[in-house]
Write a protein that holds these residues in place. Structure first.
Motif, PDB file in Angstrom:
ATOM      1  N   THR A 144       0.834  -1.204   0.000  1.00 54.86           N
ATOM      2  CA  THR A 144       0.000   0.000   0.000  1.00 54.86           C
ATOM      3  C   THR A 144       0.868   1.253   0.000  1.00 54.86           C
ATOM      4  O   THR A 144       0.646   2.180  -0.790  1.00 54.86           O
ATOM      5  N   ALA A 145       1.872   1.288   0.869  1.00 54.28           N
ATOM      6  CA  ALA A 145       2.760   2.455   0.943  1.00 54.28           C
ATOM      7  C   ALA A 145       3.560   2.619  -0.351  1.00 54.28           C
ATOM      8  O   ALA A 145       3.715   3.738  -0.857  1.00 54.28           O
ATOM      9  N   GLY A 185      -4.056  12.160  -2.640  1.00 52.77           N
ATOM     10  CA  GLY A 185      -5.444  12.374  -3.079  1.00 52.77           C
ATOM     11  C   GLY A 185      -5.877  11.349  -4.114  1.00 52.77           C
ATOM     12  O   GLY A 185      -6.992  10.819  -4.053  1.00 52.77           O
ATOM     13  N   PHE A 186      -4.998  11.050  -5.066  1.00 56.79           N
ATOM     14  CA  PHE A 186      -5.310  10.040  -6.079  1.00 56.79           C
ATOM     15  C   PHE A 186      -5.519   8.681  -5.421  1.00 56.79           C
ATOM     16  O   PHE A 186      -6.474   7.967  -5.734  1.00 56.79           O
ATOM     17  N   CYS A 187      -4.615   8.317  -4.520  1.00 57.85           N
ATOM     18  CA  CYS A 187      -4.730   7.017  -3.837  1.00 57.85           C
ATOM     19  C   CYS A 187      -6.028   6.924  -3.044  1.00 57.85           C
ATOM     20  O   CYS A 187      -6.707   5.893  -3.067  1.00 57.85           O
ATOM     21  N   TRP A 188      -6.366   8.000  -2.348  1.00 57.87           N
ATOM     22  CA  TRP A 188      -7.615   7.995  -1.596  1.00 57.87           C
ATOM     23  C   TRP A 188      -8.816   7.890  -2.534  1.00 57.87           C
ATOM     24  O   TRP A 188      -9.785   7.188  -2.238  1.00 57.87           O
ATOM     25  N   ALA A 189      -8.754   8.569  -3.672  1.00 56.07           N
ATOM     26  CA  ALA A 189      -9.862   8.494  -4.635  1.00 56.07           C
ATOM     27  C   ALA A 189     -10.036   7.063  -5.139  1.00 56.07           C
ATOM     28  O   ALA A 189     -11.170   6.559  -5.228  1.00 56.07           O
ATOM     29  N   VAL A 190      -8.934   6.393  -5.452  1.00 56.34           N
ATOM     30  CA  VAL A 190      -9.009   4.997  -5.896  1.00 56.34           C
ATOM     31  C   VAL A 190      -9.585   4.133  -4.778  1.00 56.34           C
ATOM     32  O   VAL A 190     -10.441   3.276  -5.025  1.00 56.34           O
ATOM     33  N   GLU A 191      -9.120   4.359  -3.552  1.00 52.48           N
ATOM     34  CA  GLU A 191      -9.609   3.556  -2.412  1.00 52.48           C
ATOM     35  C   GLU A 191     -11.112   3.740  -2.222  1.00 52.48           C
ATOM     36  O   GLU A 191     -11.854   2.766  -2.052  1.00 52.48           O
ATOM     37  N   PHE A 192     -11.584   4.975  -2.263  1.00 48.65           N
ATOM     38  CA  PHE A 192     -13.019   5.216  -2.082  1.00 48.65           C
ATOM     39  C   PHE A 192     -13.828   4.735  -3.289  1.00 48.65           C
ATOM     40  O   PHE A 192     -14.986   4.351  -3.147  1.00 48.65           O
ATOM     41  N   PHE A 193     -13.212   4.729  -4.469  1.00 51.07           N
ATOM     42  CA  PHE A 193     -13.860   4.174  -5.660  1.00 51.07           C
ATOM     43  C   PHE A 193     -14.181   2.691  -5.448  1.00 51.07           C
ATOM     44  O   PHE A 193     -15.147   2.169  -5.988  1.00 51.07           O
ATOM     45  N   GLN A 194     -13.377   2.028  -4.634  1.00 54.74           N
ATOM     46  CA  GLN A 194     -13.608   0.615  -4.350  1.00 54.74           C
ATOM     47  C   GLN A 194     -14.952   0.382  -3.659  1.00 54.74           C
ATOM     48  O   GLN A 194     -15.505  -0.722  -3.727  1.00 54.74           O
ATOM     49  N   LEU A 195     -15.492   1.395  -3.017  1.00 49.78           N
ATOM     50  CA  LEU A 195     -16.806   1.258  -2.375  1.00 49.78           C
ATOM     51  C   LEU A 195     -17.924   1.044  -3.397  1.00 49.78           C
ATOM     52  O   LEU A 195     -18.996   0.566  -3.036  1.00 49.78           O
ATOM     53  N   THR A 196     -17.672   1.370  -4.660  1.00 47.69           N
ATOM     54  CA  THR A 196     -18.702   1.207  -5.692  1.00 47.69           C
ATOM     55  C   THR A 196     -18.834  -0.236  -6.160  1.00 47.69           C
ATOM     56  O   THR A 196     -19.830  -0.595  -6.769  1.00 47.69           O
ATOM     57  N   GLY A 197     -17.810  -1.047  -5.925  1.00 40.18           N
ATOM     58  CA  GLY A 197     -17.826  -2.427  -6.405  1.00 40.18           C
ATOM     59  C   GLY A 197     -17.260  -2.596  -7.803  1.00 40.18           C
ATOM     60  O   GLY A 197     -16.983  -3.716  -8.230  1.00 40.18           O
ATOM     61  N   ASP A 209     -10.548  -0.443   2.359  1.00 42.78           N
ATOM     62  CA  ASP A 209      -9.960  -0.736   3.654  1.00 42.78           C
ATOM     63  C   ASP A 209      -9.461   0.568   4.269  1.00 42.78           C
ATOM     64  O   ASP A 209      -8.616   1.252   3.695  1.00 42.78           O
ATOM     65  N   TRP A 210      -9.986   0.906   5.459  1.00 39.00           N
ATOM     66  CA  TRP A 210      -9.555   2.125   6.139  1.00 39.00           C
ATOM     67  C   TRP A 210      -8.061   2.101   6.441  1.00 39.00           C
ATOM     68  O   TRP A 210      -7.411   3.149   6.479  1.00 39.00           O
ATOM     69  N   VAL A 211      -7.511   0.917   6.667  1.00 39.39           N
ATOM     70  CA  VAL A 211      -6.073   0.815   6.946  1.00 39.39           C
ATOM     71  C   VAL A 211      -5.270   1.324   5.749  1.00 39.39           C
ATOM     72  O   VAL A 211      -4.260   2.018   5.914  1.00 39.39           O
ATOM     73  N   ASP A 212      -5.714   1.003   4.543  1.00 42.97           N
ATOM     74  CA  ASP A 212      -5.033   1.496   3.341  1.00 42.97           C
ATOM     75  C   ASP A 212      -5.057   3.023   3.297  1.00 42.97           C
ATOM     76  O   ASP A 212      -4.057   3.656   2.922  1.00 42.97           O
ATOM     77  N   VAL A 213      -6.186   3.598   3.668  1.00 44.64           N
ATOM     78  CA  VAL A 213      -6.311   5.061   3.665  1.00 44.64           C
ATOM     79  C   VAL A 213      -5.212   5.672   4.543  1.00 44.64           C
ATOM     80  O   VAL A 213      -4.616   6.684   4.179  1.00 44.64           O
ATOM     81  N   ALA A 214      -4.922   5.034   5.661  1.00 44.18           N
ATOM     82  CA  ALA A 214      -3.883   5.533   6.568  1.00 44.18           C
ATOM     83  C   ALA A 214      -2.473   5.280   6.039  1.00 44.18           C
ATOM     84  O   ALA A 214      -1.561   6.058   6.322  1.00 44.18           O
TER      85      ALA A 214
END
Length: 141
Positions: free
Chosen positions: A36-37, A65-77, A98-103
């Motif tokens: 992730t890092a 910001g890009f990484c967070w956008a991709v992570e939140f995009f995962q919520l769409t399935g 995964d919230w851990v990835d966000v961190a």
């Protein structure tokens, strides 16, 4: 990390190699969190590949910001569905939020921003010292 397209490309290749190297010898937490890092580190290098003159802090903000956008995009399935069909999609988009990835994304970017700023300042200081030294003993302009 030095600014410019070629150094950014080289850094991206090294980062991907490091990620796959860790993945080949480890599993579990080390693989997950380092991956992730390092993904975020690769995105940081990618910002300089696209825009070599971007200041480090701005590049860091864009990368995280890009990484967070991709992570939140995962919520769409959508990434999960694409990941089932393509290993490349899984590597690029992941599969599940995964919230851990966000961190962990900033963990891969913030040290690079700090390092790049330190190197830039040191280089600027060395250039200024060299410039002053070249004028010693020169006739006034």
């Amino acid at each position: 990390m030095v600014r410019g397209r070629l150094p950014a490309l080289a850094a991206g290749v090294v980062i991907v190699g490091l990620a796959f190297g860790i993945r080949s010898v480890s599993d579990g937490g080390l693989e997950q969190y380092s991956g992730t890092a390092l993904y975020a580190s690769m995105i940081y290098a990618g910002v300089f590949l696209l825009g070599p003159a971007v200041p480090p802090v701005r590049a860091g903000i864009l990368a995280v910001g890009f990484c967070w956008a991709v992570e939140f995009f995962q919520l769409t399935g959508v990434p999960e569905a694409l990941s089932e069909r393509s290993p490349v999609a899984r590597l690029v988009l992941g599969a599940s939020f995964d919230w851990v990835d966000v961190a962990w994304y900033p963990v891969g970017v913030v040290p690079l921003v700090v390092l790049q700023r330190l190197v830039s300042r040191r280089a600027a200081g060395s250039a200024a010292t060299a410039d002053r030294g070249s004028r010693v003993g020169s006739p006034p302009a």
